[in-house]
Design an enzyme around this catalytic site. Structure first.
Site, short mmCIF file in Angstrom:
data_model
loop_
_atom_site.label_atom_id
_atom_site.label_comp_id
_atom_site.label_asym_id
_atom_site.label_seq_id
_atom_site.Cartn_x
_atom_site.Cartn_y
_atom_site.Cartn_z
N ASP A 1 0.86 -1.19 0.00
CA ASP A 1 0.00 0.00 0.00
C ASP A 1 0.89 1.23 0.00
O ASP A 1 1.92 1.25 0.68
CB ASP A 1 -0.86 -0.03 1.28
CG ASP A 1 -2.08 0.86 1.22
OD1 ASP A 1 -3.20 0.36 1.41
OD2 ASP A 1 -1.92 2.09 1.00
N ASP B 1 4.04 1.48 -4.34
CA ASP B 1 3.04 2.01 -5.26
C ASP B 1 2.78 0.99 -6.37
O ASP B 1 3.69 0.28 -6.79
CB ASP B 1 3.58 3.32 -5.86
CG ASP B 1 2.51 4.13 -6.53
OD1 ASP B 1 2.04 5.10 -5.92
OD2 ASP B 1 2.13 3.78 -7.67
N ALA C 1 -6.10 -1.87 -4.35
CA ALA C 1 -5.56 -0.51 -4.45
C ALA C 1 -6.18 0.22 -5.63
O ALA C 1 -6.25 -0.29 -6.74
CB ALA C 1 -4.04 -0.59 -4.64
N PHE D 1 -28.25 14.10 -1.11
CA PHE D 1 -28.05 14.49 -2.51
C PHE D 1 -29.24 14.09 -3.37
O PHE D 1 -29.24 13.06 -4.01
CB PHE D 1 -26.77 13.87 -3.05
CG PHE D 1 -25.50 14.33 -2.37
CD1 PHE D 1 -25.34 15.67 -1.99
CD2 PHE D 1 -24.46 13.45 -2.11
CE1 PHE D 1 -24.18 16.10 -1.37
CE2 PHE D 1 -23.29 13.87 -1.49
CZ PHE D 1 -23.15 15.20 -1.11
N GLY E 1 -23.04 11.87 -11.24
CA GLY E 1 -22.57 10.49 -11.34
C GLY E 1 -23.34 9.49 -10.50
O GLY E 1 -23.05 8.30 -10.53
N LEU F 1 -21.95 7.94 2.84
CA LEU F 1 -23.15 8.33 3.56
C LEU F 1 -23.12 7.96 5.04
O LEU F 1 -23.39 8.81 5.89
CB LEU F 1 -24.37 7.66 2.88
CG LEU F 1 -25.70 7.88 3.58
CD1 LEU F 1 -26.06 9.36 3.63
CD2 LEU F 1 -26.80 7.07 2.89
N SER G 1 -16.83 -3.12 -8.88
CA SER G 1 -17.83 -2.27 -8.25
C SER G 1 -19.16 -2.34 -8.97
O SER G 1 -19.21 -2.51 -10.20
CB SER G 1 -17.32 -0.82 -8.30
OG SER G 1 -18.33 0.05 -7.91
N LYS H 1 -13.33 0.79 -13.61
CA LYS H 1 -13.50 -0.57 -13.06
C LYS H 1 -13.91 -1.54 -14.17
O LYS H 1 -13.44 -2.68 -14.21
CB LYS H 1 -14.54 -0.54 -11.94
CG LYS H 1 -14.04 0.10 -10.66
CD LYS H 1 -12.95 -0.75 -10.02
CE LYS H 1 -12.30 -0.09 -8.83
NZ LYS H 1 -11.22 -0.89 -8.24
N TYR I 1 -15.18 6.76 -12.68
CA TYR I 1 -14.79 5.69 -11.74
C TYR I 1 -15.32 4.34 -12.24
O TYR I 1 -14.58 3.35 -12.34
CB TYR I 1 -15.34 6.00 -10.35
CG TYR I 1 -15.29 4.82 -9.41
CD1 TYR I 1 -14.08 4.37 -8.91
CD2 TYR I 1 -16.45 4.13 -9.05
CE1 TYR I 1 -14.02 3.27 -8.06
CE2 TYR I 1 -16.40 3.04 -8.22
CZ TYR I 1 -15.19 2.60 -7.72
OH TYR I 1 -15.14 1.51 -6.91
N PHE J 1 -21.31 -3.85 -3.89
CA PHE J 1 -22.32 -2.83 -3.77
C PHE J 1 -21.83 -1.89 -2.66
O PHE J 1 -20.65 -1.57 -2.64
CB PHE J 1 -23.71 -3.48 -3.65
CG PHE J 1 -24.16 -3.96 -5.01
CD1 PHE J 1 -23.47 -5.00 -5.66
CD2 PHE J 1 -25.17 -3.32 -5.71
CE1 PHE J 1 -23.80 -5.39 -6.96
CE2 PHE J 1 -25.51 -3.71 -7.00
CZ PHE J 1 -24.82 -4.74 -7.63
N ASN J 2 -22.62 -1.43 -1.72
CA ASN J 2 -22.10 -0.38 -0.83
C ASN J 2 -21.53 -0.94 0.47
O ASN J 2 -22.29 -1.28 1.38
CB ASN J 2 -23.18 0.65 -0.55
CG ASN J 2 -23.38 1.57 -1.73
OD1 ASN J 2 -23.69 1.11 -2.82
ND2 ASN J 2 -23.18 2.86 -1.53
N1 UFG Z 1 -25.18 10.55 -0.10
C1 UFG Z 1 -25.84 11.67 0.35
N2 UFG Z 1 -25.09 12.58 1.07
C2 UFG Z 1 -23.78 12.41 1.35
C3 UFG Z 1 -23.13 11.25 0.88
C4 UFG Z 1 -23.86 10.34 0.14
O1 UFG Z 1 -27.02 11.86 0.12
O2 UFG Z 1 -23.18 13.29 1.98
C5 UFG Z 1 -25.95 9.57 -0.88
C6 UFG Z 1 -25.43 9.39 -2.29
O3 UFG Z 1 -26.02 10.32 -3.17
C7 UFG Z 1 -25.83 7.94 -2.59
C8 UFG Z 1 -25.80 7.27 -1.21
O4 UFG Z 1 -25.83 8.33 -0.27
O5 UFG Z 1 -27.15 7.93 -3.03
C9 UFG Z 1 -24.55 6.47 -1.00
O6 UFG Z 1 -23.43 7.28 -1.32
P1 UFG Z 1 -21.94 6.88 -0.95
O7 UFG Z 1 -21.06 8.00 -1.33
O8 UFG Z 1 -21.90 6.37 0.45
O9 UFG Z 1 -21.68 5.61 -1.88
P2 UFG Z 1 -21.82 5.49 -3.46
O10 UFG Z 1 -23.08 4.73 -3.73
O11 UFG Z 1 -21.67 6.78 -4.16
O12 UFG Z 1 -20.53 4.68 -3.84
C10 UFG Z 1 -20.13 3.53 -3.17
C11 UFG Z 1 -18.64 3.35 -3.32
C12 UFG Z 1 -18.30 3.16 -4.75
C13 UFG Z 1 -19.12 2.05 -5.34
C14 UFG Z 1 -20.58 2.23 -5.09
C15 UFG Z 1 -21.34 1.04 -5.55
O13 UFG Z 1 -17.96 4.49 -2.82
O14 UFG Z 1 -16.94 2.84 -4.84
O15 UFG Z 1 -20.80 2.43 -3.70
O16 UFG Z 1 -22.68 1.09 -5.16
F1 UFG Z 1 -18.95 1.99 -6.66
#
Ligand code: UFG
Length: 350
Positions: free
Chosen positions: A37, A56, A79, A216, A292, A198, A122, A153, A149, A177-178
């Site tokens: 890492d 790296d 990574a 959001f 996105g 989130l 992802s 992937k 992103y 997923f998340n």
């Molecule tokens: N969200 C908010 N407010 C915030 C942060 C997030 O409303 O301050 C919402 C986002 O819009 C989304 C949900 O919460 O609808 C989850 O957002 P995250 O940023 O926690 O996660 P993402 O779904 O954007 O992305 C994550 C990983 C990615 C992966 C994706 C797959 O970070 O690497 O899950 O589902 F690709």
């Protein structure tokens, strides 16, 4: 079993969130996790279950030396850069690290005769495409990434699949997923800097350790208007990696497998669950959509069951939030660790 007789697995990005949890699972299952890492976003404190190499992905010599020094027989490749929003601003950086970095790793694996790979992919490879927000996603669903992103992937998956066909590499791409939650020990958990996810942001807001949360968008085609995601406990996700490493596959096989629960939770449901766990509401307001973000990403997890014999055992929203909260509440970890990192960064500009 003493350390010397354990099969060594190179864990790139093993100081990061999912990598560290997987290193712990590997140790528990009789493997030696060799963490590689560059600490650009990982934490040295999270490397606890095997040796650490500061290196790296783009340094082929260092990768080769790490593989030789520990007689590595397989690689789990975490990574990479992960923030969807940042990728829309700096796509070139994401291609350099996520795609060119993976090419480098594959080259070194081939040179050194390492024939087994588990790759961090992802759900972002799917995007929304023409899929309705009610549909769960099978692995063969349309691929329509909605961010650079996700593009990187998907591109990395294609390159890995081609090298499986051409060179006999055996690989499993896990489409997460998340990821959420923390190891129940409280030793490791989620600590990104800056944090964009989130759950930690909602917990920090509820504990008064961070600003009010911005939701959001509330105008998506979903039951309550906020985005649906499939939250998977990081401990379950770590177990999927060990299963993917062990599954019996012939040389040249490439498999892509969803890792999720099959259940979608909305942003509003997560915010409510955090409020219940903390015992105080999450201060929040509704803002515009984040660039996105697809409306809905929910896995069909059947392939993981069939191929890997894996299923989620710890991924109820309550268990995820409870474990994340234990981590965030520990003053040395969670928000505390992020602050330490932040202050180090502001003293020593990089
Ligand atoms: N969200 C908010 N407010 C915030 C942060 C997030 O409303 O301050 C919402 C986002 O819009 C989304 C949900 O919460 O609808 C989850 O957002 P995250 O940023 O926690 O996660 P993402 O779904 O954007 O992305 C994550 C990983 C990615 C992966 C994706 C797959 O970070 O690497 O899950 O589902 F690709």
């Amino acid at each position: 079993m003493d350390r010397g007789s354990k099969p060594a697995v190179l864990v790139t990005g093993g100081a990061g969130y999912i990598g560290a949890h997987t290193a712990k699972a590997l140790d528990e299952q009789g493997f030696l996790p060799v963490v590689y890492d560059n600490l650009s976003s990982g934490f040295r404190e999270a490397v606890r279950w095997g040796p650490f190499i500061h290196g790296d992905l783009r340094d082929r010599a260092a990768l080769g030396e790490a593989i030789a020094a520990y007689d590595v027989s397989a690689v789990i490749h975490f990574a990479g850069l992960i923030e969807v929003g940042r990728s829309t601003k700096k796509p070139d950086l994401f291609w350099d690290i996520n795609v060119a970095g993976t090419t480098n790793l594959l080259t070194v694996m081939r040179e050194r005769g390492v024939g087994r790979l588990v790759f961090s992919s992802s759900a972002a490879v799917y995007g929304q495409g023409g899929r309705s927000t009610q549909e769960s996603i099978t692995e063969s669903a349309e691929k329509a990434p909605s961010s650079p992103y996700g593009d990187t992937k998907l591109a990395a998956e294609w390159m890995i699949a081609a090298q499986c066909r051409a060179y006999g590499l055996t690989a499993v791409a896990l489409r997460y997923f998340n990821a959420a939650g923390a190891d129940p020990s409280g030793l490791i958990g989620e600590a990104h800097e800056p944090e964009t996810h989130l759950l930690p942001l909602a917990i920090a807001a509820a504990l008064g350790d961070g600003p009010a949360l911005t939701v959001f968008g509330q105008d998506f085609q979903t039951p309550d208007g906020t985005c649906l995601r499939d939250y998977i406990h990081v401990t379950d996700l770590a177990a999927a990696h060990v299963a993917a490493l062990r599954v019996d596959l012939p040389p040249g096989a490439f498999e892509a497998v969803n890792v999720g629960t099959g259940e979608g939770q909305s942003v509003s449901q997560v915010v409510a669950a955090v409020g219940r766990a903390v015992g105080a509401p999450v201060p929040h307001s509704v803002g515009p959509r984040r660039e996105g973000d697809p409306a809905s990403l929910v896995a069909d997890p059947r392939r993981a069951r069939e191929l890997l014999g894996w299923r989620a055992n710890h991924s109820s929203l309550e268990e995820i939030v409870a474990d994340a909260l234990r981590w965030e509440r520990n003053p040395r970890y969670g928000a505390g660790l992020r602050q330490v990192r932040h202050s180090i960064r502001s003293e020593v500009p990089v």
